[in-house]
Each structure stands twice: as C-alpha cells, then as structure tokens.
Design a protein around this motif. Structure first.
Motif, PDB file in Angstrom:
ATOM      1  N   GLU A   3       3.571  -7.659  -7.394  1.00 58.93           N
ATOM      2  CA  GLU A   3       2.926  -7.046  -8.561  1.00 58.93           C
ATOM      3  C   GLU A   3       2.043  -8.052  -9.298  1.00 58.93           C
ATOM      4  OE1 GLU A   3       2.709  -3.933  -9.824  1.00 58.93           O
ATOM      5  OE2 GLU A   3       3.674  -3.259  -7.985  1.00 58.93           O
ATOM      6  N   ALA A   4       2.473  -9.293  -9.372  1.00 55.57           N
ATOM      7  CA  ALA A   4       1.664 -10.324 -10.031  1.00 55.57           C
ATOM      8  C   ALA A   4       0.367 -10.568  -9.264  1.00 55.57           C
ATOM      9  CB  ALA A   4       2.457 -11.618 -10.159  1.00 55.57           C
ATOM     10  N   ILE A   5       0.466 -10.644  -7.967  1.00 56.64           N
ATOM     11  CA  ILE A   5      -0.736 -10.852  -7.152  1.00 56.64           C
ATOM     12  C   ILE A   5      -1.652  -9.641  -7.262  1.00 56.64           C
ATOM     13  CG2 ILE A   5      -1.579 -11.194  -4.795  1.00 56.64           C
ATOM     14  CD1 ILE A   5       1.027 -12.808  -4.332  1.00 56.64           C
ATOM     15  N   ARG A   6      -1.058  -8.435  -7.291  1.00 54.79           N
ATOM     16  CA  ARG A   6      -1.864  -7.226  -7.465  1.00 54.79           C
ATOM     17  C   ARG A   6      -2.646  -7.283  -8.779  1.00 54.79           C
ATOM     18  NH1 ARG A   6      -2.001  -3.245 -10.622  1.00 54.79           N
ATOM     19  NH2 ARG A   6       0.041  -3.699 -11.493  1.00 54.79           N
ATOM     20  N   TYR A   7      -1.983  -7.736  -9.826  1.00 54.99           N
ATOM     21  CA  TYR A   7      -2.653  -7.856 -11.134  1.00 54.99           C
ATOM     22  C   TYR A   7      -3.841  -8.804 -11.045  1.00 54.99           C
ATOM     23  CZ  TYR A   7      -3.599  -9.273 -15.903  1.00 54.99           C
ATOM     24  OH  TYR A   7      -4.226  -9.578 -17.076  1.00 54.99           O
ATOM     25  N   HIS A  27      -1.848  -8.639   5.393  1.00 52.98           N
ATOM     26  CA  HIS A  27      -1.280  -8.198   6.678  1.00 52.98           C
ATOM     27  C   HIS A  27       0.226  -8.002   6.566  1.00 52.98           C
ATOM     28  CE1 HIS A  27      -4.443  -8.053   9.669  1.00 52.98           C
ATOM     29  NE2 HIS A  27      -4.970  -9.159   9.174  1.00 52.98           N
ATOM     30  N   GLU A  28       0.889  -8.914   5.886  1.00 53.30           N
ATOM     31  CA  GLU A  28       2.341  -8.789   5.708  1.00 53.30           C
ATOM     32  C   GLU A  28       2.692  -7.558   4.878  1.00 53.30           C
ATOM     33  OE1 GLU A  28       4.847 -10.525   7.076  1.00 53.30           O
ATOM     34  OE2 GLU A  28       3.380 -11.638   8.233  1.00 53.30           O
ATOM     35  N   CYS A  29       1.903  -7.283   3.860  1.00 51.45           N
ATOM     36  CA  CYS A  29       2.133  -6.081   3.049  1.00 51.45           C
ATOM     37  C   CYS A  29       1.918  -4.823   3.869  1.00 51.45           C
ATOM     38  CB  CYS A  29       1.210  -6.074   1.837  1.00 51.45           C
ATOM     39  SG  CYS A  29       1.773  -7.153   0.518  1.00 51.45           S
ATOM     40  N   LEU A  30       0.902  -4.829   4.691  1.00 49.04           N
ATOM     41  CA  LEU A  30       0.667  -3.683   5.561  1.00 49.04           C
ATOM     42  C   LEU A  30       1.823  -3.494   6.534  1.00 49.04           C
ATOM     43  CD1 LEU A  30      -1.242  -1.437   6.425  1.00 49.04           C
ATOM     44  CD2 LEU A  30      -2.344  -3.072   7.949  1.00 49.04           C
ATOM     45  N   ALA A  31       2.321  -4.591   7.088  1.00 49.65           N
ATOM     46  CA  ALA A  31       3.451  -4.508   8.018  1.00 49.65           C
ATOM     47  C   ALA A  31       4.711  -4.033   7.298  1.00 49.65           C
ATOM     48  CB  ALA A  31       3.697  -5.864   8.673  1.00 49.65           C
ATOM     49  N   ALA A  32       4.947  -4.506   6.089  1.00 47.04           N
ATOM     50  CA  ALA A  32       6.136  -4.085   5.336  1.00 47.04           C
ATOM     51  C   ALA A  32       6.054  -2.615   4.955  1.00 47.04           C
ATOM     52  CB  ALA A  32       6.305  -4.948   4.079  1.00 47.04           C
ATOM     53  N   LYS A  56      10.736   0.545  -3.427  1.00 43.73           N
ATOM     54  CA  LYS A  56      10.032  -0.299  -4.409  1.00 43.73           C
ATOM     55  C   LYS A  56       9.102  -1.291  -3.711  1.00 43.73           C
ATOM     56  CE  LYS A  56      13.543  -0.159  -8.045  1.00 43.73           C
ATOM     57  NZ  LYS A  56      14.524  -0.956  -8.799  1.00 43.73           N
ATOM     58  N   LEU A  57       9.578  -1.872  -2.612  1.00 42.88           N
ATOM     59  CA  LEU A  57       8.753  -2.811  -1.850  1.00 42.88           C
ATOM     60  C   LEU A  57       7.522  -2.115  -1.296  1.00 42.88           C
ATOM     61  CD1 LEU A  57       8.278  -5.568  -0.480  1.00 42.88           C
ATOM     62  CD2 LEU A  57       9.686  -4.730   1.411  1.00 42.88           C
ATOM     63  N   VAL A  59       6.031   0.637  -2.358  1.00 40.09           N
ATOM     64  CA  VAL A  59       5.119   1.002  -3.440  1.00 40.09           C
ATOM     65  C   VAL A  59       4.322  -0.218  -3.890  1.00 40.09           C
ATOM     66  CG1 VAL A  59       5.017   1.763  -5.845  1.00 40.09           C
ATOM     67  CG2 VAL A  59       6.444   3.003  -4.214  1.00 40.09           C
ATOM     68  N   ALA A  60       4.986  -1.349  -4.050  1.00 38.00           N
ATOM     69  CA  ALA A  60       4.297  -2.578  -4.460  1.00 38.00           C
ATOM     70  C   ALA A  60       3.267  -2.999  -3.415  1.00 38.00           C
ATOM     71  CB  ALA A  60       5.302  -3.695  -4.708  1.00 38.00           C
ATOM     72  N   CYS A  61       3.625  -2.896  -2.145  1.00 42.29           N
ATOM     73  CA  CYS A  61       2.689  -3.271  -1.074  1.00 42.29           C
ATOM     74  C   CYS A  61       1.483  -2.350  -1.046  1.00 42.29           C
ATOM     75  CB  CYS A  61       3.401  -3.255   0.275  1.00 42.29           C
ATOM     76  SG  CYS A  61       4.556  -4.605   0.509  1.00 42.29           S
ATOM     77  N   ILE A  62       1.707  -1.056  -1.191  1.00 45.22           N
ATOM     78  CA  ILE A  62       0.597  -0.106  -1.177  1.00 45.22           C
ATOM     79  C   ILE A  62      -0.316  -0.342  -2.380  1.00 45.22           C
ATOM     80  CG2 ILE A  62       0.021   2.347  -1.411  1.00 45.22           C
ATOM     81  CD1 ILE A  62       2.492   2.894   0.384  1.00 45.22           C
ATOM     82  N   LYS A  63       0.262  -0.643  -3.529  1.00 39.10           N
ATOM     83  CA  LYS A  63      -0.551  -0.944  -4.716  1.00 39.10           C
ATOM     84  C   LYS A  63      -1.395  -2.195  -4.497  1.00 39.10           C
ATOM     85  CE  LYS A  63       2.264   1.148  -8.366  1.00 39.10           C
ATOM     86  NZ  LYS A  63       3.094   0.853  -9.556  1.00 39.10           N
ATOM     87  N   LEU A  64      -0.814  -3.223  -3.886  1.00 37.17           N
ATOM     88  CA  LEU A  64      -1.575  -4.445  -3.622  1.00 37.17           C
ATOM     89  C   LEU A  64      -2.692  -4.183  -2.623  1.00 37.17           C
ATOM     90  CD1 LEU A  64      -2.152  -7.456  -3.824  1.00 37.17           C
ATOM     91  CD2 LEU A  64      -0.377  -7.842  -2.109  1.00 37.17           C
ATOM     92  N   LEU A  65      -2.395  -3.460  -1.562  1.00 33.84           N
ATOM     93  CA  LEU A  65      -3.429  -3.154  -0.572  1.00 33.84           C
ATOM     94  C   LEU A  65      -4.554  -2.334  -1.194  1.00 33.84           C
ATOM     95  CD1 LEU A  65      -1.103  -2.355   2.436  1.00 33.84           C
ATOM     96  CD2 LEU A  65      -2.691  -4.288   2.273  1.00 33.84           C
ATOM     97  N   THR A  66      -4.210  -1.391  -2.035  1.00 33.29           N
ATOM     98  CA  THR A  66      -5.221  -0.577  -2.693  1.00 33.29           C
ATOM     99  C   THR A  66      -6.067  -1.418  -3.647  1.00 33.29           C
ATOM    100  OG1 THR A  66      -3.773   1.337  -2.519  1.00 33.29           O
ATOM    101  CG2 THR A  66      -5.583   1.492  -4.086  1.00 33.29           C
ATOM    102  N   ALA A  67      -5.427  -2.299  -4.406  1.00 32.86           N
ATOM    103  CA  ALA A  67      -6.159  -3.158  -5.344  1.00 32.86           C
ATOM    104  C   ALA A  67      -7.069  -4.142  -4.626  1.00 32.86           C
ATOM    105  CB  ALA A  67      -5.175  -3.908  -6.235  1.00 32.86           C
ATOM    106  N   SER A  68      -6.700  -4.547  -3.419  1.00 30.11           N
ATOM    107  CA  SER A  68      -7.496  -5.541  -2.703  1.00 30.11           C
ATOM    108  C   SER A  68      -8.695  -4.944  -1.982  1.00 30.11           C
ATOM    109  CB  SER A  68      -6.611  -6.279  -1.691  1.00 30.11           C
ATOM    110  OG  SER A  68      -6.241  -5.411  -0.642  1.00 30.11           O
ATOM    111  N   MET A  69      -8.741  -3.644  -1.848  1.00 30.24           N
ATOM    112  CA  MET A  69      -9.840  -3.037  -1.095  1.00 30.24           C
ATOM    113  C   MET A  69     -11.224  -3.330  -1.672  1.00 30.24           C
ATOM    114  SD  MET A  69      -8.106   0.485   0.187  1.00 30.24           S
ATOM    115  CE  MET A  69      -9.131   0.844   1.597  1.00 30.24           C
TER     116      MET A  69
END
Length: 101
Positions: A3-7, A27-32, A56-57, A59-69
C-alpha cells in the motif's frame, strides 16, 4: 508495504523511478494476484484467517498494478502480461464481490 508503494507510485509525478526493482515488484504482485490460494497459504495456520489475508494481499497487489499503469508502458510492451493482468483482475474482482457480506 504494498500500500505504501502504491501511494508513492500514484503521486504526480510518481516518487519511485521505473527501474528493474520496481518492475520485479510488479511481476511479483501479478504472480501473487494470479496464484492459487493453496500456494499462497502454504498449508499453514487457520484456513479461514489465511483466506482473509490472501484476499487482502490480492486487493493490495491489484491496486498497485492499477496505480502503476500510467507511469509505465510496461503493460503495453508486454501484451500477454497485460491480458493476464486484466483476466486476473476481473476474476478476482468477481470473486470478491460474490463473497457473502
């Protein structure tokens, strides 16, 4: 931590630079987000509590991937990865909204 990295990624301009470490994390978030529940749980602990943590993991990964697009053309260069992410995000979202309240 995710979540911090997503922010920081969602800031304008993004705080972290796009480098190999950030791409590795994506890549790790996508794999998780795409992994089977049993693989993430590893057969440890309470299955009910573990499944909540897995959700929870994801959801956090999907949020990070979405924010990084917007900050990277990573997904546009890797068409198969983009398709896999979209499929994974759609399936996990459907799963999350189908859970009883």
């Amino acid at each position: 931590m995710i979540e911090a990295i997503r922010y920081f990624v969602s800031l304008d301009p993004p705080l972290p630079e796009l480098d190999t470490e950030l791409l590795r994390l994506l890549h790790e978030c996508l794999a998780a987000a795409d992994a089977d529940d049993n693989n993430l749980l590893g057969g440890r602990g309470n299955p009910r509590q573990g499944s909540i943590e897995v959700i929870k993991l994801r959801v956090a990964c999907i949020k990070l991937l979405t924010a990084s697009m917007p900050m990277t053309d990573f997904f546009s260069k890797h068409h198969a990865t983009r398709q896999r992410y979209r499929f994974c995000a759609n399936m996990k979202y459907r799963h999350l909204i189908s859970l009883p309240g």
